[in-house]
Write a protein that holds these residues in place. Structure first.
Motif, short mmCIF file in Angstrom:
data_model
loop_
_atom_site.label_atom_id
_atom_site.label_comp_id
_atom_site.label_asym_id
_atom_site.label_seq_id
_atom_site.Cartn_x
_atom_site.Cartn_y
_atom_site.Cartn_z
N SER A 197 36.16 16.54 -3.67
CA SER A 197 36.50 15.12 -3.65
C SER A 197 36.65 14.57 -5.06
O SER A 197 37.50 13.71 -5.30
CB SER A 197 35.48 14.31 -2.84
OG SER A 197 34.21 14.40 -3.44
N THR B 46 48.28 11.62 -10.90
CA THR B 46 49.54 11.28 -10.24
C THR B 46 49.96 9.85 -10.57
O THR B 46 51.08 9.60 -11.01
CB THR B 46 49.40 11.42 -8.71
OG1 THR B 46 48.85 12.69 -8.41
CG2 THR B 46 50.75 11.26 -8.03
N MET C 269 45.90 15.98 -2.13
CA MET C 269 45.81 16.04 -0.67
C MET C 269 45.05 17.29 -0.21
O MET C 269 44.26 17.23 0.73
CB MET C 269 47.22 16.03 -0.04
CG MET C 269 47.98 14.73 -0.23
SD MET C 269 47.11 13.29 0.44
CE MET C 269 46.75 12.36 -1.03
N LEU D 9 44.59 12.56 -8.11
CA LEU D 9 45.21 11.29 -7.70
C LEU D 9 45.40 10.38 -8.91
O LEU D 9 46.45 9.75 -9.07
CB LEU D 9 44.30 10.62 -6.67
CG LEU D 9 44.97 9.78 -5.60
CD1 LEU D 9 45.98 10.61 -4.82
CD2 LEU D 9 43.93 9.21 -4.67
N SER E 6 39.97 15.82 -6.18
CA SER E 6 41.00 15.06 -5.49
C SER E 6 41.25 13.73 -6.19
O SER E 6 42.40 13.34 -6.42
CB SER E 6 40.57 14.82 -4.04
OG SER E 6 41.49 13.98 -3.40
N TRP F 250 49.96 15.26 -6.73
CA TRP F 250 49.79 14.54 -5.46
C TRP F 250 49.43 15.52 -4.34
O TRP F 250 48.50 15.31 -3.56
CB TRP F 250 51.07 13.77 -5.14
CG TRP F 250 51.09 13.15 -3.78
CD1 TRP F 250 51.77 13.59 -2.68
CD2 TRP F 250 50.40 11.95 -3.37
NE1 TRP F 250 51.53 12.75 -1.63
CE2 TRP F 250 50.70 11.74 -2.02
CE3 TRP F 250 49.57 11.06 -4.03
CZ2 TRP F 250 50.19 10.66 -1.30
CZ3 TRP F 250 49.06 9.98 -3.32
CH2 TRP F 250 49.37 9.79 -1.98
N PHE F 251 50.18 16.63 -4.30
CA PHE F 251 49.94 17.67 -3.31
C PHE F 251 48.53 18.25 -3.48
O PHE F 251 47.79 18.41 -2.50
CB PHE F 251 51.01 18.76 -3.44
CG PHE F 251 50.80 19.93 -2.52
CD1 PHE F 251 51.08 19.80 -1.17
CD2 PHE F 251 50.33 21.14 -3.00
CE1 PHE F 251 50.89 20.87 -0.31
CE2 PHE F 251 50.13 22.21 -2.15
CZ PHE F 251 50.41 22.06 -0.79
N LEU G 14 41.46 16.79 -0.91
CA LEU G 14 40.95 15.80 0.05
C LEU G 14 40.59 16.50 1.36
O LEU G 14 39.53 16.23 1.95
CB LEU G 14 42.01 14.73 0.28
CG LEU G 14 41.55 13.49 1.05
CD1 LEU G 14 40.58 12.68 0.19
CD2 LEU G 14 42.74 12.63 1.44
N LEU G 15 41.45 17.41 1.81
CA LEU G 15 41.18 18.17 3.03
C LEU G 15 39.92 19.02 2.88
O LEU G 15 39.09 19.06 3.79
CB LEU G 15 42.37 19.07 3.36
CG LEU G 15 43.51 18.45 4.17
CD1 LEU G 15 44.62 19.46 4.36
CD2 LEU G 15 42.99 17.97 5.52
#
Ligand SMILES: [Zn+2]
Length: 134
Positions: free
Chosen positions: A45, A55, A28, A52, A48, A24-25, A31-32
Motif C-alpha cells: 500500500s 503518476t 493498481m 500514484l 501503491s 499508474w499500472f 493496490l491489489l
C-alpha cells in the motif's frame, strides 16, 4: 464546461505519457496486493501510494522538458522488453499461418509461411542464412 475546465487544467502540463501509464499500472497492482493485508500488504500500500504520487506529479508537472526526458529514458531502458512483448503478441496472433524463427546472429524475429518443409531462411536484417523446418 467540464471539458473546457479539463482542457485549461492540462494545458502546459506534461499529461499522461508512457511512464505515467506504467506508474499508474504499478499503483493498481500494488493496490491489489495491499488487499491481502499483513506486512506484504502494508508495504504494497505504501508502494501503491508512492507510484500514484509519481503518476500525478509527473502528469501535472509544468516542467515538460524534464518530464519528457524522463519518459524517453524510460522508453529506451525498456525497449528490449517491449520488443520481446511485441514479438510475443505477433507470434500469438499470426501463429496459425506463420512459423517464427529468431536469427541466431542478430536475434531478429523472422516470419515464414507454414507448410513449406525444410527451407533456407535469410535474415532480412543481417543477411545471415540458416535452415529451418516450417
Ligand atoms: Zn540476423
Amino acid at each position: 464546461m467540464i471539458k473546457r475546465f479539463l482542457y485549461n487544467f492540462f494545458r502546459g502540463r506534461n499529461g499522461f505519457d508512457q511512464l505515467a501509464l506504467t506508474t499508474w499500472f504499478l499503483a493498481m497492482v500494488f493496490l491489489l496486493i495491499s488487499l491481502f493485508g499483513g506486512v506484504v500488504g502494508t508495504v504494497a500500500s505504501v508502494l501503491s501510494l508512492a507510484a500514484l504520487f509519481c503518476t500525478f506529479f509527473r502528469s501535472l508537472s509544468r516542467n515538460i522538458g524534464k518530464r519528457s526526458a524522463e519518459n524517453s529514458r524510460f522508453l529506451s531502458a525498456t525497449a528490449g522488453l517491449r520488443r520481446k512483448f511485441q514479438n510475443l503478441k505477433t507470434r500469438v496472433s499470426q501463429g496459425r499461418e506463420f512459423k517464427f524463427f529468431t536469427c541466431p546472429t542478430c536475434h531478429t524475429l523472422l516470419r515464414v509461411p507454414r507448410g513449406k518443409g525444410k527451407i533456407q531462411i535469410t535474415c532480412r536484417k543481417c543477411g545471415n542464412r540458416f535452415s529451418g523446418k516450417t
